[in-house]
Design an enzyme around this catalytic site. Structure first.
Site, PDB file in Angstrom:
ATOM      1  N   GLU A   1      -9.771   7.645   3.874  1.00  0.00           N
ATOM      2  CA  GLU A   1     -10.699   6.811   4.640  1.00  0.00           C
ATOM      3  C   GLU A   1     -10.050   5.452   4.800  1.00  0.00           C
ATOM      4  O   GLU A   1      -9.210   5.057   3.997  1.00  0.00           O
ATOM      5  CB  GLU A   1     -12.043   6.690   3.928  1.00  0.00           C
ATOM      6  CG  GLU A   1     -12.196   5.521   2.970  1.00  0.00           C
ATOM      7  CD  GLU A   1     -11.382   5.663   1.696  1.00  0.00           C
ATOM      8  OE1 GLU A   1     -11.178   6.808   1.254  1.00  0.00           O
ATOM      9  OE2 GLU A   1     -10.959   4.625   1.161  1.00  0.00           O
TER      10      GLU A   1
ATOM     11  N   LYS B   1       0.812  -1.230   0.000  1.00  0.00           N
ATOM     12  CA  LYS B   1       0.000   0.000   0.000  1.00  0.00           C
ATOM     13  C   LYS B   1       0.840   1.273   0.000  1.00  0.00           C
ATOM     14  O   LYS B   1       0.426   2.302  -0.527  1.00  0.00           O
ATOM     15  CB  LYS B   1      -0.942   0.002   1.201  1.00  0.00           C
ATOM     16  CG  LYS B   1      -2.136  -0.920   1.029  1.00  0.00           C
ATOM     17  CD  LYS B   1      -3.191  -0.666   2.096  1.00  0.00           C
ATOM     18  CE  LYS B   1      -4.442  -1.486   1.837  1.00  0.00           C
ATOM     19  NZ  LYS B   1      -4.263  -2.927   2.113  1.00  0.00           N
TER      20      LYS B   1
ATOM     21  N   SER C   1       1.487  -9.905  -1.227  1.00  0.00           N
ATOM     22  CA  SER C   1       1.124  -8.492  -1.000  1.00  0.00           C
ATOM     23  C   SER C   1       1.491  -7.960   0.376  1.00  0.00           C
ATOM     24  O   SER C   1       1.745  -6.768   0.519  1.00  0.00           O
ATOM     25  CB  SER C   1      -0.369  -8.298  -1.259  1.00  0.00           C
ATOM     26  OG  SER C   1      -1.144  -9.153  -0.441  1.00  0.00           O
TER      27      SER C   1
HETATM   28  C1  LIG Z   1      -5.118  -3.916   1.599  1.00  0.00           C
HETATM   29  C2  LIG Z   1      -4.474  -5.196   1.268  1.00  0.00           C
HETATM   30  C3  LIG Z   1      -4.906  -5.993   0.180  1.00  0.00           C
HETATM   31  C4  LIG Z   1      -6.114  -5.654  -0.650  1.00  0.00           C
HETATM   32  O1  LIG Z   1      -6.059  -4.444  -1.329  1.00  0.00           O
HETATM   33  P1  LIG Z   1      -5.815  -4.380  -2.897  1.00  0.00           P
HETATM   34  O2  LIG Z   1      -6.093  -2.966  -3.251  1.00  0.00           O
HETATM   35  O3  LIG Z   1      -6.774  -5.347  -3.539  1.00  0.00           O
HETATM   36  O4  LIG Z   1      -4.415  -4.774  -3.137  1.00  0.00           O
HETATM   37  C5  LIG Z   1      -4.217  -7.148  -0.112  1.00  0.00           C
HETATM   38  N1  LIG Z   1      -3.156  -7.546   0.633  1.00  0.00           N
HETATM   39  C6  LIG Z   1      -2.723  -6.822   1.682  1.00  0.00           C
HETATM   40  C7  LIG Z   1      -1.549  -7.323   2.461  1.00  0.00           C
HETATM   41  C8  LIG Z   1      -3.365  -5.635   2.036  1.00  0.00           C
HETATM   42  O5  LIG Z   1      -2.923  -4.923   3.090  1.00  0.00           O
END
Ligand SMILES: *Cc1c(COP(=O)(O)O)cnc(C)c1O
Length: 393
Positions: free
Chosen positions: A111, A89, A377
């Site tokens: 938000e 993020k 992610s």
């Molecule tokens: C917020 C988050 C997501 C989901 O958000 P996307 O906008 O779909 O990427 C996925 N994995 C992690 C670790 C997150 O913090």
């Protein structure tokens, strides 16, 4: 056919900017300037400097040998979990805070639902010494105490949204109201590839550093730029958009998007938007969203807070309906098992969102020589209590 946004912000029939007239000047200022600002050498230089020295990029592309052996294919993990703050993020919030500065803004609003985007926003505001207000539903504030504490430590003001269901959509309404009232000095940092044009395209471009790095890293390791498949979990869709971006118009690369089935697609407790969604408008964008027969947004459910979103970004709606992307949904139980498996096989504790992407290998089989890149992610530290409760650790 291109899978990128056109100049009006449409991906096929999805996208656009369906906003109240009072918000038009804010979005229009951003739309007219974002591409030019992003192309300025001074912007690129500062963005890449911060990605390198502050975020810790490039993140490794790691060959997961034991996981690969188990599923009899070649699995690489793109380690976004090693970014500062523990997930992808921050790539977007770094980009947007620099954009805000170039536009002459001195106040940031955002938000947040589970608090992850709020923390990533508060982080870059502290870095730049810019005032930060994060709107958060009153119920979410109670549920996500550690992230509320993090935001406060980072100097942000957390304002409770007390209307409606007191969750993410109410926080979004409050943030939009704030932006309408402060059009000159304030930039609104949206946390995924959602919202009115130009947000989905702008956020995808900031996150596209993920696939840019995958290409050069794969070239080094496998003497080829393109994997056979790229896999990512989809909440709003930003980590997936970043991992897919430079492969969208390369049909040899298979794109696999993984959604949260919750307790099962037909259980009534799910967040599998592609399977359950219909065309509608949410947060200023035409896309697929979960709704009742009379068009009211359905409350989504997933064990993972980051995938618990009733819509999906317009890029992903287009990837789904055009058939370019393969969409798979994974239940809470299968995700939790896959998360634990990665711990045992590779010594990496993944975020529960990411665990959904890892869970596809049980059923979706690949060839022995296929190169499959999974976008890791985020890391699982934030989810420790969920893992403890689920596995009775
Ligand atoms: C917020 C988050 C997501 C989901 O958000 P996307 O906008 O779909 O990427 C996925 N994995 C992690 C670790 C997150 O913090």
């Amino acid at each position: 056919m291109s899978y990128h946004a056109n100049e009006k912000g449409y991906y096929g029939e999805f996208g656009g900017a369906y906003i109240p007239e009072m918000l038009y000047p804010n979005c229009e200022e951003l739309r007219q300037n974002y591409l030019q600002i992003m192309q300025e050498p001074s912007f690129q230089e500062e963005f890449h400097h911060l990605l390198k020295d502050y975020v810790g990029r490039p993140t490794p592309l790691y060959f997961a040998e034991r996981l690969s052996k188990k599923y009899n294919t070649k699995i690489y993990l793109k380690r976004e979990d090693l970014c500062h703050t523990g997930a992808h993020k921050v790539n977007n919030t770094i980009g947007q805070i620099l954009m805000a500065k170039k536009l002459g803004k001195n106040r940031i609003i955002a938000e947040t639902g589970a608090g992850q985007h709020g923390v990533a926003t508060a982080t870059v505001c502290a870095l730049m010494g810019i005032e930060c207000v994060v709107y958060m539903g009153e119920i979410d504030i109670a549920r996500q105490a550690p992230n509320v504490a993090r935001m406060k430590m980072l100097g942000a003001e957390v304002r409770p949204a007390t209307s409606g269901s007191k969750t993410l959509k109410d926080a979004t309404n409050e943030a939009i109201r704030d932006w309408i009232n402060n059009p000159v000095d304030t930039h609104y940092i949206i946390g995924s590839v959602v919202g009115p044009h130009p947000y989905p395209d702008m956020v995808a471009r900031f996150q596209s550093v993920i696939s840019e790095e995958i290409k050069s890293q794969l070239l080094e390791k496998e003497s080829r730029e393109n994997p056979d498949y790229v896999v990512a979990c989809v909440g709003g869709g930003s980590n997936a958009a970043g991992a897919f971006y430079h492969f969208l118009d390369t049909p040899e690369v298979g794109i696999i998007a993984v959604e949260a089935a919750g307790k099962g697609i037909h259980s009534g407790e799910s967040a599998a938007t592609s399977a359950l969604g219909k065309v509608g408008i949410i947060h200023g964008s035409k896309t697929l969203l979960m709704q009742t027969s009379d068009g009211q947004i359905t409350e989504p459910y997933s064990i993972s807070a980051g995938l618990d979103y009733p819509g999906v970004g317009p890029m992903h709606a287009h990837l789904y309906t055009s058939g370019r992307g393969e969409f798979i949904s994974i239940t809470d139980d299968d995700a939790m098992q896959a998360g634990l498996e990665l711990c045992k096989l590779e010594g990496i504790i993944p975020a529960i969102e990411t665990s959904h992407a890892l869970a596809i290998f049980e059923d979706r089989k690949f060839n022995e020589n296929d190169i499959v890149v999974v976008n890791l992610s985020g890391r699982g530290d934030k989810d420790l209590q969920n893992y403890i409760d689920y596995f009775k650790l």
